[in-house]
Scaffold this active site. Structure first.
Site, short mmCIF file in Angstrom:
data_model
loop_
_atom_site.label_atom_id
_atom_site.label_comp_id
_atom_site.label_asym_id
_atom_site.label_seq_id
_atom_site.Cartn_x
_atom_site.Cartn_y
_atom_site.Cartn_z
N GLY B 11 0.82 -1.21 0.00
CA GLY B 11 0.00 0.00 0.00
C GLY B 11 0.85 1.26 0.00
O GLY B 11 1.86 1.31 0.69
N ASN B 109 5.93 -5.85 5.64
CA ASN B 109 6.61 -7.07 6.09
C ASN B 109 6.66 -8.18 5.04
O ASN B 109 7.62 -8.94 4.99
CB ASN B 109 6.10 -7.57 7.44
CG ASN B 109 4.59 -7.68 7.49
OD1 ASN B 109 3.94 -7.69 6.44
ND2 ASN B 109 4.03 -7.75 8.68
N THR B 137 4.97 1.44 6.13
CA THR B 137 3.59 0.99 6.30
C THR B 137 2.82 1.99 7.13
O THR B 137 3.30 2.45 8.16
CB THR B 137 3.48 -0.40 6.96
OG1 THR B 137 2.10 -0.60 7.31
CG2 THR B 137 4.28 -0.51 8.25
N ASP B 139 0.32 1.12 8.66
CA ASP B 139 -0.24 0.33 9.75
C ASP B 139 0.68 0.29 10.98
O ASP B 139 0.23 -0.06 12.07
CB ASP B 139 -0.52 -1.10 9.28
CG ASP B 139 -1.65 -1.16 8.28
OD1 ASP B 139 -2.51 -0.25 8.33
OD2 ASP B 139 -1.68 -2.08 7.46
N MET B 183 -8.13 3.08 8.60
CA MET B 183 -7.53 1.83 8.15
C MET B 183 -6.90 1.11 9.35
O MET B 183 -6.69 1.71 10.41
CB MET B 183 -6.47 2.12 7.10
CG MET B 183 -7.04 2.47 5.74
SD MET B 183 -5.72 2.54 4.50
CE MET B 183 -6.69 2.42 3.00
N GLU B 235 -10.86 -0.35 11.01
CA GLU B 235 -11.62 -1.18 10.06
C GLU B 235 -11.61 -2.66 10.43
O GLU B 235 -12.51 -3.39 10.09
CB GLU B 235 -11.09 -0.99 8.64
CG GLU B 235 -9.64 -1.42 8.47
CD GLU B 235 -9.13 -1.37 7.03
OE1 GLU B 235 -9.92 -1.29 6.10
OE2 GLU B 235 -7.89 -1.39 6.87
N ARG B 287 -8.73 6.00 2.02
CA ARG B 287 -7.38 6.22 1.49
C ARG B 287 -6.85 7.63 1.72
O ARG B 287 -5.66 7.88 1.54
CB ARG B 287 -7.36 5.90 -0.01
CG ARG B 287 -7.61 4.43 -0.25
CD ARG B 287 -7.00 3.98 -1.56
NE ARG B 287 -7.35 2.59 -1.82
CZ ARG B 287 -7.16 2.01 -2.99
NH1 ARG B 287 -6.63 2.68 -3.99
NH2 ARG B 287 -7.49 0.74 -3.16
#
EC number: 2.7.1.90
Lengths: 405, 405
Positions: B11, B109, B137, B139, B183, B235, B287
């Site tokens: 992403g 990863n 990332t 995340d 996200m 999410e 996004r």
């Protein structure tokens, strides 16, 4: 020396507080009024005698107020109905109790109608109160102004998110559609502004009755031509019979208890169901577009501030009432060339009330293909410039809303 | 002198191009490689011999690349499987054809696992190719780093939108709930970061099994106490049996062909159906949170750039392979005090691959009440500072993606 009152109504914007700051600052520069009271939650709070004294806000607080998004006084959806003498009398009682002669009302066309109705009623009843309107709306649907404070900042963040999410979308090879949804129930100005980025393949506006087959054909064409399709849709997009896209499919599926996604989700699903691509992404700007202080347009925040000042300054004339201040281009040529050159003017409140200015039909390209060069030239000067924001702790500093103190 | 290759995977983020810029710029400062090739669409495009020569990007282009969001080389979801010798050989053939000795892979990863697998395979087969990872990332779920480029900018825009939409929500008096969705399918870092604003009443993370009754009781309590409730949900929030909130209600209603709204929409509807308030607003960051260049964290973009440089510089050592560069605090005390003080380090790729770093259980307050002070101290230094962006035509300037040239 009497006092004045300023209140905010309708949907918040990124710069509605700049207009409030303008009124307060103008009175510090020339104290036409002894006190400047803020009415909390628009007319609703004023009727309940909820005021906050803004007269002596510090210079720093005024600067921070200009970059504080949303309505720092709180807002309301309450509309003073014509003929509601009880409310009118109650309002005058509150004004009298605080020696308030003039009320400034910052809002959309409903609020401008309130200014008109109150002025008329005061005149008819020989009451020496004055009512002055300061327009705002992210929808940009007011007449007779060229544009309305709040819109340009919403357009700027909408363009920035359009471009950023387009680049995100463009990084992939897999076949999927991207749909961005903006606010705009009756007028498509905000959705149309996204085309300024040059990234929008198809644009769906409330101004054009939606034709499913024709639209899907255009989507298919884009995928055939370029393997991608970035779509922008206004929340108020609808079929010829008036049915909103956002409600249509929900009803068809017998799923009545909730609106499960808006126009964007509906379009995405429609395209997937038609078998054009197996998946899609929906980005709903929702409220992020109207209250994002980190993406204010400098033109917008300056105009909003100066409109507040202009309204205050003009009110030094005791005959100034039932009026609204607005912005129009000084030179259409300059504006078309992307040069900001605007004029502040005042007009009768009734001219601002109860009309909706749609996105012009002659600026809409056929087949959902976007907007004309003339429309691009209209948007260009509005989104220029970025204010130098004061940051605290990594985020733009804001004032604690007055309605939360 | 041989060449190098750099590619992006997974992403996009707001700063993944800054790492790319760092590799290119480092080679201009010290030309360890003759040419720096960008691989288009990650490993997928490289296998297809799609390269773009980045060696001589101008200084201005490098500056603009740092503020260009998303993956300027294009990205892919393709994972090189261990044991897929055909792909491995094909990759080496492409590298040989362009005299490429070293490949830098910027990704999450999975990509770090690719770096590990390729290095191992090259070693086993006596192939003199090197593979180096540069993590990214939104995340923030990678080990063994303190944090990961891309996360801080996503957290900054998430915080800014949280605060702006909270102020918008707080302007109203009518009873409604506000739900913001971020996200984060497996790890709740991004959702948790929104609590840094101080505006979040309830936080729903993937790290805590969702308990509907307990949650609704907390929502009711907030409305009883303060008349408002601002909720943030990741999410990936799910029930104890693993069912996602976003899918649950959809399935229950026999509405199988689409996910009609995510976790945020589900929570809002749950609260309305429980009769706590008659309505709510959902803001899905989607996004917009991961690719928003207009809200980059200066710390983040600087780190991402310097990680790219660091990877390149370390690669001057011919023994440097199968390695990933990362960031860890030089002083835990400084970081806890909100002072940025980080160290760049390199470690074996296998240490970075195939683990998920969850938001720590000890940083989560019970009853959906948010995060601890320790967590606040973790977020604070990351979101500090704003780069001075170059604007063109009212928007942050960006480069045309290399995969679209």
């Amino acid at each position: 020396m009497s006092n004045c009152l300023v209140a905010q109504s309708g949907g918040p914007t990124a710069v509605i507080n700049a207009s409030l700051a303008g009124v307060v600052r103008a009175n510090q520069l020339n104290p036409v009024y002894d006190r400047v009271f803020g009415g909390l939650h628009g007319i609703e709070g004023v009727l309940d005698d909820k005021l906050y004294d803004l007269t002596d806000l510090s210079g720093r607080d005024i600067e921070i107020l200009k970059q504080t998004p949303s309505s720092a006084l709180g807002t309301c959806r309450y509309k003073l109905k014509r003929g509601n003498d009880a409310d009118y009398k109650r309002l005058v009682d509150v004004m009298d109790a605080h020696d308030i002669e003039t009320m400034f009302y910052i809002g959309g066309n409903d609020s401008m109608d309130t200014v008109d109705a109150l002025s008329e009623w005061a005149h008819e009843n020989g009451i020496a109160k004055r009512f002055i309107g300061i327009p705002k709306t992210v929808d940009n649907d007011l007449v007779p102004v060229d544009h309305c404070p709040g819109f340009a900042s919403a357009a700027k963040i909408a363009c920035e998110i359009t471009h950023a999410t387009y680049l995100d979308y463009a990084a992939y090879t897999r076949p999927e559609v991207f749909v961005l949804e903006t606010m705009g129930r009756d007028a498509g100005w905000l959705a149309a502004s996204c085309c300024f980025t040059g990234n929008v393949d198809l644009l769906v506006l409330p101004e054009v009755d939606f034709d499913k087959e024709a639209f899907l054909a255009e989507v298919q064409k884009k995928f055939d031509e370029k393997g991608e399709c970035y779509i922008v849709v206004s929340e108020g997009a609808h079929y010829a019979d008036g049915t909103y896209l956002s409600a249509g499919d929900t009803a068809n599926d017998g799923f009545a208890h909730a609106v499960l996604g808006g126009a964007g989700a509906t379009l995405k699903q429609m395209i997937v169901d038609a078998g054009i691509v197996p998946r899609g992404v929906v980005q709903d700007l929702s409220r992020a577009a109207r209250s994002s202080n980190f993406a204010q347009s400098l033109v917008d925040v300056t105009e909003a501030y100066e409109l507040g000042m202009s309204a205050h300054m003009r009110s030094a004339d005791p005959a100034f009432t039932s009026a609204v201040v607005g912005i129009r281009p000084r030179s259409a040529e300059d504006m078309a060339a992307g040069v900001y050159n605007a004029e502040f003017f005042a007009g009768p409140a009734k001219d601002f009330a109860n009309y909706v200015k749609h996105f012009p039909a002659e600026w809409i390209l056929p087949n959902y293909a976007g907007i004309t060069q003339e429309a691009m030239d209209y948007f260009r000067p509005l989104i220029q410039g970025e204010p130098k924001l004061v940051y605290e702790n990594g985020m733009p500093a804001t004032l604690v809303p007055f309605n939360k103190r």
